[in-house]
Design a protein around this motif. Structure first.
Motif, short mmCIF file in Angstrom:
data_model
loop_
_atom_site.label_atom_id
_atom_site.label_comp_id
_atom_site.label_asym_id
_atom_site.label_seq_id
_atom_site.Cartn_x
_atom_site.Cartn_y
_atom_site.Cartn_z
N THR A 1 0.84 -1.20 0.00
CA THR A 1 0.00 0.00 0.00
C THR A 1 0.87 1.24 0.00
OG1 THR A 1 -1.77 -1.11 1.23
CG2 THR A 1 -1.73 1.29 1.30
N ARG B 1 -5.33 7.27 -1.70
CA ARG B 1 -5.59 6.67 -0.39
C ARG B 1 -5.14 7.60 0.74
NH1 ARG B 1 -4.43 0.21 -1.38
NH2 ARG B 1 -5.58 0.05 0.58
N GLU C 1 -6.37 6.96 4.39
CA GLU C 1 -6.18 5.64 5.00
C GLU C 1 -5.19 5.76 6.16
OE1 GLU C 1 -4.99 1.06 3.72
OE2 GLU C 1 -5.65 2.52 2.22
N THR D 1 3.92 4.21 3.21
CA THR D 1 3.84 2.90 2.58
C THR D 1 3.82 1.79 3.62
OG1 THR D 1 6.19 2.28 2.36
CG2 THR D 1 5.30 3.86 0.76
#
Length: 261
Positions: A16, A28, A31, A234
């Protein structure tokens, strides 16, 4: 000027990647992800505010306790001195992400004060959960800090525009020695820690990184013809971290182009 179409497609990365580059693009961005040492920015903001308001004295000397010492990033674990000023500890936290300095400052300032300060800055999901722990055991909070790319990009934007305590945080971030992630693709002088005004001849970077197993994060400010703030977070499985860093560098290349346009 480069825009969101220039930002890389991160869907194919082995994990991610969330990013927010205000005015250019995001992915994102809301998130909630582990931050590793990027979470130390919240502590640095609280300390800087304390210095400016007078509730903390930069020259106050703090003796390191056994409980402060932590493995991982930093220098204090290997140095002999046990007493440091609060300003020294802040600089070590920013420059080499010193875990021991972080724990000592967090003990002095208090997690509740840092959390209240983060809330006052408008952060809802971005917070420090615990002290730095190596190792982190099942009875501890699952990670040091969590947050979102959107909130962190807004945080560094606010820091960069704040002329009192924000200027201190910017100075500390400018001394960060880890330019291996987003700034690796931005042509700049990593030793230039003087904080310039915009516009700047060339490019200048101030940043804070976070590194843990399966986590690589970088938040910063780039100044050139214009100022650009960024946050890239990440998460991946063990062993894929460098592939995520390559994606971070692609974003860095675009950020550098935007700052020069």
């Amino acid at each position: 000027m480069p825009d969101a179409r220039d930002l890389p497609d991160v869907q194919s990365l082995p994990g991610t990647l969330a990013f927010c580059v205000p005015g250019a693009g995001e992915h994102r961005a809301d998130e909630v992800l582990p931050l590793a040492s990027v979470g130390k920015l919240l502590l640095l903001a609280s300390v800087a505010q304390g210095f400016v308001t007078g509730t903390l004295d930069p020259e106050e000397r703090l003796t390191l306790l056994d409980q402060d010492y932590s493995a991982g990033s930093g220098l204090l674990l290997k140095l002999s001195a046990r007493e440091w000023t609060l300003l020294d500890l802040a600089r070590l936290t920013a420059a080499v992400s010193d875990n021991t300095a972080t724990n000592a400052l967090l003990r002095r300032v208090g997690l509740e004060r840092v959390s209240a300060g983060a809330a006052a800055l408008g952060l809802v999901h971005t917070r420090i959960l615990d002290f730095i722990r190596e190792p982190r055991l099942p009875e501890h909070p699952p990670t040091f800090a969590v947050g979102t790319a959107r909130e962190l990009a807004a945080l560094v934007g606010g820091v960069a525009g704040e002329r009192t305590w924000g200027a201190l945080v910017m100075e500390w971030m400018a001394g960060c020695l880890d330019r291996s992630m987003v700034p690796a693709a931005i042509p700049h002088d990593p030793e230039d820690s003087s904080v310039p005004e915009v516009p700047v001849a060339g490019l200048w970077v101030a940043n804070k990184t976070g590194t843990d197993v399966g986590t690589r994060c970088d938040v910063g400010v780039v100044r050139g013809a214009r100022q650009v703030c960024y946050a890239v977070l990440t998460r991946c499985a063990l062993g894929y971290e460098f592939e995520m860093v390559r994606g971070m560098r692609e974003i860095g290349a675009v950020v550098g182009r935007i700052a020069t346009a």
